[in-house]
Design a protein around this motif. Structure first.
Motif, PDB file in Angstrom:
ATOM      1  N   GLN A  92      24.347 -61.965 -33.229  1.00  0.00           N
ATOM      2  CA  GLN A  92      23.277 -61.660 -34.186  1.00  0.00           C
ATOM      3  C   GLN A  92      21.930 -62.235 -33.747  1.00  0.00           C
ATOM      4  OE1 GLN A  92      25.572 -63.312 -37.638  1.00  0.00           O
ATOM      5  NE2 GLN A  92      24.799 -61.489 -38.651  1.00  0.00           N
ATOM      6  N   PHE A  93      21.912 -62.907 -32.612  1.00  0.00           N
ATOM      7  CA  PHE A  93      20.699 -63.616 -32.225  1.00  0.00           C
ATOM      8  C   PHE A  93      19.938 -62.877 -31.129  1.00  0.00           C
ATOM      9  CE2 PHE A  93      23.439 -66.806 -34.093  1.00  0.00           C
ATOM     10  CZ  PHE A  93      22.568 -67.472 -34.937  1.00  0.00           C
ATOM     11  N   LEU A  94      18.624 -62.857 -31.297  1.00  0.00           N
ATOM     12  CA  LEU A  94      17.724 -62.208 -30.351  1.00  0.00           C
ATOM     13  C   LEU A  94      16.793 -63.287 -29.800  1.00  0.00           C
ATOM     14  CD1 LEU A  94      17.218 -59.265 -29.396  1.00  0.00           C
ATOM     15  CD2 LEU A  94      15.347 -59.168 -31.040  1.00  0.00           C
ATOM     16  N   ARG A  95      16.801 -63.476 -28.500  1.00  0.00           N
ATOM     17  CA  ARG A  95      16.015 -64.551 -27.887  1.00  0.00           C
ATOM     18  C   ARG A  95      14.923 -63.962 -26.999  1.00  0.00           C
ATOM     19  NH1 ARG A  95      17.045 -69.945 -26.856  1.00  0.00           N
ATOM     20  NH2 ARG A  95      19.218 -69.715 -27.509  1.00  0.00           N
ATOM     21  N   ALA A  96      13.695 -64.467 -27.191  1.00  0.00           N
ATOM     22  CA  ALA A  96      12.573 -64.036 -26.352  1.00  0.00           C
ATOM     23  C   ALA A  96      12.742 -64.597 -24.947  1.00  0.00           C
ATOM     24  CB  ALA A  96      11.253 -64.514 -26.958  1.00  0.00           C
ATOM     25  N   VAL A  97      12.437 -63.775 -23.942  1.00  0.00           N
ATOM     26  CA  VAL A  97      12.588 -64.199 -22.557  1.00  0.00           C
ATOM     27  C   VAL A  97      11.225 -64.498 -21.955  1.00  0.00           C
ATOM     28  CG1 VAL A  97      14.727 -62.922 -22.248  1.00  0.00           C
ATOM     29  CG2 VAL A  97      12.559 -61.802 -21.776  1.00  0.00           C
ATOM     30  N   GLY A 149       9.466 -62.996 -19.761  1.00  0.00           N
ATOM     31  CA  GLY A 149       8.550 -61.887 -19.524  1.00  0.00           C
ATOM     32  C   GLY A 149       8.141 -61.793 -18.073  1.00  0.00           C
ATOM     33  N   ASN A 150       8.933 -62.394 -17.181  1.00  0.00           N
ATOM     34  CA  ASN A 150       8.603 -62.354 -15.754  1.00  0.00           C
ATOM     35  C   ASN A 150       9.883 -62.382 -14.946  1.00  0.00           C
ATOM     36  OD1 ASN A 150       9.536 -64.931 -16.024  1.00  0.00           O
ATOM     37  ND2 ASN A 150       7.879 -65.897 -14.921  1.00  0.00           N
ATOM     38  N   VAL A 151       9.734 -62.325 -13.629  1.00  0.00           N
ATOM     39  CA  VAL A 151      10.861 -62.510 -12.714  1.00  0.00           C
ATOM     40  C   VAL A 151      10.708 -63.882 -12.093  1.00  0.00           C
ATOM     41  CG1 VAL A 151      12.031 -61.675 -10.654  1.00  0.00           C
ATOM     42  CG2 VAL A 151      11.011 -60.042 -12.257  1.00  0.00           C
ATOM     43  N   LYS A 152      11.685 -64.751 -12.340  1.00  0.00           N
ATOM     44  CA  LYS A 152      11.598 -66.114 -11.841  1.00  0.00           C
ATOM     45  C   LYS A 152      11.737 -66.159 -10.320  1.00  0.00           C
ATOM     46  CE  LYS A 152      13.342 -68.344 -16.028  1.00  0.00           C
ATOM     47  NZ  LYS A 152      14.375 -69.228 -16.606  1.00  0.00           N
ATOM     48  N   ALA A 153      11.166 -67.197  -9.748  1.00  0.00           N
ATOM     49  CA  ALA A 153      11.324 -67.406  -8.309  1.00  0.00           C
ATOM     50  C   ALA A 153      12.798 -67.666  -8.004  1.00  0.00           C
ATOM     51  CB  ALA A 153      10.459 -68.588  -7.860  1.00  0.00           C
ATOM     52  N   SER A 154      13.250 -67.179  -6.848  1.00  0.00           N
ATOM     53  CA  SER A 154      14.659 -67.319  -6.479  1.00  0.00           C
ATOM     54  C   SER A 154      14.816 -68.220  -5.264  1.00  0.00           C
ATOM     55  CB  SER A 154      15.272 -65.948  -6.191  1.00  0.00           C
ATOM     56  OG  SER A 154      14.624 -65.336  -5.086  1.00  0.00           O
ATOM     57  N   ASN A 155      16.052 -68.698  -5.080  1.00  0.00           N
ATOM     58  CA  ASN A 155      16.376 -69.571  -3.950  1.00  0.00           C
ATOM     59  C   ASN A 155      16.789 -68.746  -2.743  1.00  0.00           C
ATOM     60  OD1 ASN A 155      17.489 -70.766  -6.663  1.00  0.00           O
ATOM     61  ND2 ASN A 155      16.868 -72.524  -5.453  1.00  0.00           N
ATOM     62  N   GLY A 156      16.426 -69.213  -1.557  1.00  0.00           N
ATOM     63  CA  GLY A 156      16.953 -68.625  -0.337  1.00  0.00           C
ATOM     64  C   GLY A 156      18.345 -69.172  -0.071  1.00  0.00           C
ATOM     65  N   TYR A 157      19.226 -68.359   0.513  1.00  0.00           N
ATOM     66  CA  TYR A 157      20.580 -68.836   0.767  1.00  0.00           C
ATOM     67  C   TYR A 157      21.177 -68.142   2.000  1.00  0.00           C
ATOM     68  CZ  TYR A 157      22.329 -64.480  -1.340  1.00  0.00           C
ATOM     69  OH  TYR A 157      22.601 -63.168  -1.615  1.00  0.00           O
ATOM     70  N   ILE A 201      10.342 -58.781 -28.341  1.00  0.00           N
ATOM     71  CA  ILE A 201       9.519 -59.825 -28.953  1.00  0.00           C
ATOM     72  C   ILE A 201       8.248 -59.922 -28.130  1.00  0.00           C
ATOM     73  CG2 ILE A 201       9.361 -62.269 -29.536  1.00  0.00           C
ATOM     74  CD1 ILE A 201      12.357 -62.330 -29.891  1.00  0.00           C
ATOM     75  N   ASN A 202       7.103 -59.766 -28.793  1.00  0.00           N
ATOM     76  CA  ASN A 202       5.813 -59.713 -28.096  1.00  0.00           C
ATOM     77  C   ASN A 202       5.773 -58.592 -27.065  1.00  0.00           C
ATOM     78  OD1 ASN A 202       4.529 -61.700 -29.506  1.00  0.00           O
ATOM     79  ND2 ASN A 202       4.122 -63.005 -27.750  1.00  0.00           N
ATOM     80  N   GLY A 203       6.523 -57.516 -27.348  1.00  0.00           N
ATOM     81  CA  GLY A 203       6.524 -56.369 -26.462  1.00  0.00           C
ATOM     82  C   GLY A 203       7.418 -56.501 -25.249  1.00  0.00           C
ATOM     83  N   VAL A 204       8.084 -57.647 -25.108  1.00  0.00           N
ATOM     84  CA  VAL A 204       8.973 -57.872 -23.968  1.00  0.00           C
ATOM     85  C   VAL A 204      10.417 -57.759 -24.442  1.00  0.00           C
ATOM     86  CG1 VAL A 204       9.690 -59.482 -22.167  1.00  0.00           C
ATOM     87  CG2 VAL A 204       7.292 -59.405 -22.889  1.00  0.00           C
ATOM     88  N   ASP A 264       5.779 -65.667 -21.102  1.00  0.00           N
ATOM     89  CA  ASP A 264       5.239 -65.204 -22.371  1.00  0.00           C
ATOM     90  C   ASP A 264       5.157 -66.349 -23.381  1.00  0.00           C
ATOM     91  OD1 ASP A 264       5.768 -63.825 -25.237  1.00  0.00           O
ATOM     92  OD2 ASP A 264       4.774 -62.405 -23.902  1.00  0.00           O
ATOM     93  N   ASP A 265       4.178 -66.303 -24.268  1.00  0.00           N
ATOM     94  CA  ASP A 265       4.004 -67.364 -25.263  1.00  0.00           C
ATOM     95  C   ASP A 265       5.209 -67.509 -26.178  1.00  0.00           C
ATOM     96  OD1 ASP A 265       1.510 -67.951 -24.295  1.00  0.00           O
ATOM     97  OD2 ASP A 265       0.444 -66.640 -25.694  1.00  0.00           O
ATOM     98  N   ALA A 266       5.933 -66.435 -26.402  1.00  0.00           N
ATOM     99  CA  ALA A 266       7.075 -66.468 -27.321  1.00  0.00           C
ATOM    100  C   ALA A 266       8.371 -66.846 -26.627  1.00  0.00           C
ATOM    101  CB  ALA A 266       7.243 -65.106 -27.993  1.00  0.00           C
ATOM    102  N   SER A 267       8.311 -67.173 -25.334  1.00  0.00           N
ATOM    103  CA  SER A 267       9.518 -67.467 -24.575  1.00  0.00           C
ATOM    104  C   SER A 267      10.346 -68.554 -25.258  1.00  0.00           C
ATOM    105  CB  SER A 267       9.144 -67.916 -23.162  1.00  0.00           C
ATOM    106  OG  SER A 267      10.299 -68.274 -22.441  1.00  0.00           O
TER     107      SER A 267
END
Length: 631
Positions: A376-381, A383-391, A366-369, A521-524
């Motif tokens: 049956q469902f396709l969900r737009a993500v 389009g990036n790598v989210k920040a992660s927690n230190g542990y 979706i939107n190239g991502v 992404d705008d379609a997220s």
């Protein structure tokens, strides 16, 4: 079972029938789900559960399958009569959480009858039955079902002293308050001197037992014939102290374990009588074992079916969760028709066992991502790598099969979170029976530390007890923040704390957080439903924002951002406020200058008036003098 949404309803024009298989046994009769309309998934699950239980309860192939929990066959030969009145035998048994000592001390000529009499005396009639399997003893719970269990805690016993004083409160044996006494076992005197502080740590029976057992182990080793742990100091359910023989130099001998075991207490000194309540005497009350396997818990068996309907709102799919006889059994189905396969999602074990066929989720971009597929469902993500927690993840912690005590030796440690280091202190004394409860206490102690609260720093502490997990029996500490500045590391701790918590310096098997990569992404969040048809290229989908989104954009123009109507107005008001503050400052300066000038003029005029008054007085005096000279 999969459906087209939550509680969609399903109608069967005729009964749906199939055979059920449990642990390899196939039902002789079919399970029949009646024809009709089932408006909800829960209603369908309830009817399937009802029909499964009806079939399994009366099916000939499952006759005699349901049973209670039973022990393994004992290895002591009980085929010939044993005079238990002359040589006692027994064991300690745990039956579904109820633990009792069973002492066999009668001789009826029938060993099983004597053992059954002892079982009934300990647990009551109709709880545990004794039987002979070959030449050995087998014990079985009368109650059936997968929740019933039986466990031989110990088989046989050494000599056990009388119960003495209640030591539930800590006792300080140091500073001349020592308790001295002698235990005699197998002709050897064991001189015990308890002289440590039993109030330190948990300040209860546990802390008292620690110092008593330490003194006892020291005395045992000093004899040169016994080893530490050959005699145990224990408390009963009322908190009363007693001693029990176990072995001699680690080996169960006739003098330390069994019907011939003997224990004498003598030479009481110091506070042995006043603090511990000891009294001199000899006991010969040990008893032999019956060859049962210790510490092996076995469970009963049943055919109780439980069917639940589970709906996943994320995927908009439902499923049937079917279990029979608890979670430890193998369940399958045969003789399925197309309805039971299509509408109930059942699989024929003769065809699909051991691995059932699985469908595939939809896939696409979706939107190239690359989007995520779920059913049956396709969900737009994003389009990036989210920040992660230190542990932080440490080594294996203490074994919580026995209670873990937190005291002054292990309740503090230093930890650095997001660059801020502080010492954390847990409340003590305290006892924990699970890693999860200790993790909660650690999390609260860290988050309540002033240095972290002032900086708005917080963590989540987790404990994993899944044997299949790499983190099994380990404490993990996760920073609430994200990004490369998010980090958790242990900096200082005692050896005792390391033993309890599995602490290691640094981050252990953890890692620092990572910053976000890319932008959203705008379609997220957009979700598409892909219906039936050929697989492959489906073309493009154009989406148009509706009234709600347009209204949101209009309101954003009014309310949000520096260029919104409200934002511009607020900026203008802020500028006016700044201008008013400037004018006020200038006015205050002018008022101060005017006030100074008026004060100066007043003082000058006041000085002139004072001079004129002085001149007036002088002229008045001259006129009065002239008048007086003419008289």
């Amino acid at each position: 079972m999969q459906s087209n949404g939550k509680d969609p309803g399903v109608t069967f024009g005729s009964a749906v029938e199939f055979n059920v298989q449990v642990d390899g046994i196939v039902s002789a009769t079919k399970v029949s789900v009646p024809a009709g309309t089932y408006a909800t998934g829960d209603a369908l699950a309830a009817e399937i559960q009802n029909q499964l239980n009806t079939t399994l309860a009366g099916d000939a192939n499952f006759t005699g399958v349901v049973k209670g929990a039973e022990t393994a066959k004992g290895n002591r030969d009980i085929s010939a009569n044993i005079d238990f009145s002359a040589t006692n035998a027994g064991f300690r048994l745990n039956v579904s959480g109820v633990e009792r000592d069973v002492l066999v001390n009668t001789d009826s000529g029938d060993n099983i009858a004597d053992i059954q009499t002892a079982l009934d005396a300990a647990f009551g009639a109709g709880v545990v039955s004794a039987s002979q399997d070959g030449t050995g003893l087998k014990l079985t719970t009368v109650a059936t079902g997968h929740e019933e269990y039986i466990e031989v805690v110990s088989d046989g016993r050494g000599a056990k002293s009388n119960s003495f004083a209640d030591i539930s409160t800590g006792i300080d044996f140091s500073g001349g308050q020592n308790a001295a006494f002698t235990l005699t076992v197998d002709g050897v005197d064991i001189n015990v001197d308890v002289n440590a502080d039993g109030t330190s740590g948990s300040n209860n029976a546990d802390s008292n037992l620690i110092v008593i057992q330490q003194a006892l182990d020291t005395a045992l080793v000093a004899t040169g014939q016994f080893a530490a742990g050959d005699i145990l100091a224990r408390v009963n359910g009322s908190g009363q102290l007693y001693f029990e023989t176990q072995s001699k130099n680690g080996v169960k001998t006739a003098a330390t374990f069994g019907a011939g075991a003997s224990l004498e207490i003598k030479n009481l000194g110091g506070t042995a009588a006043s603090a511990l309540g000891l009294s001199a005497g000899t006991v010969n009350n040990g008893y032999d074992g019956l060859g049962l396997t210790d510490n092996s818990r076995t469970f009963g068996y049943d055919l109780d079916a439980v069917v639940d309907y589970v709906y996943n709102p994320e995927t908009d799919l439902g499923s049937l969760n079917i279990s029979i006889g608890g979670q430890g059994t193998s369940v399958g189905f045969t003789g399925l028709d197309s309805t039971s396969i299509a509408f109930l999602g059942l699989q024929d074990v003769s065809v699909y066992s051991p691995v059932a066929a699985k469908g595939k989720d939809v896939a696409g971009t979706i939107n190239g991502v690359t989007a995520t597929g779920s059913g049956q469902f396709l969900r737009a993500v994003d389009g990036n790598v989210k920040a992660s927690n230190g542990y932080y993840l440490g080594n294996e912690a203490a074994d919580f099969s026995t209670p873990v005590n937190i005291d002054a030796t292990n309740n503090t440690f230093k930890i650095k979170i997001d660059g801020v280091e502080a010492e954390v202190t847990l409340n003590q004394p305290a006892t924990y029976n699970s890693g999860a409860t200790l993790a909660q206490a650690m999390q609260q102690a860290i988050n309540d530390t002033a240095a972290f609260k002032e900086e708005g720093i917080a963590v989540k502490v987790e404990f994993t007890d899944d044997p299949a997990s790499f983190a099994n029996n380990k404490f993990g500490i996760i920073s609430a923040s994200t990004g490369k500045s998010s980090a958790v590391e242990m900096t200082d701790f005692s050896a005792a704390a390391a033993t309890v918590f599995g602490f290691v310096r640094g981050v252990g098997d953890g890692e620092a957080g990572k910053d976000q990569v890319g932008s959203i992404d705008d379609a997220s969040g957009l979700r598409l439903k892909v219906t039936g048809g050929n697989v492959g290229e489906r073309g493009s989908v154009t989406y148009i924002t509706g009234f709600g989104d347009q209204l949101k954009d209009i309101m954003d123009n009014f309310l949000n951002g520096q260029k919104s109507v409200i934002g511009v107005k607020q900026a203008g008001l802020d500028d006016e406020l700044t201008s008013v503050d400037t004018e006020r400052t200038k006015m205050e300066a002018r008022i101060s200058a005017q006030e100074a000038r008026l004060k100066s003029q007043f003082l000058y005029n006041d000085a002139i008036i004072s001079t004129l008054n002085t001149t007036l007085d002088y002229v008045k005096q001259q006129f009065e003098a002239m008048n007086n000279s003419k008289k």
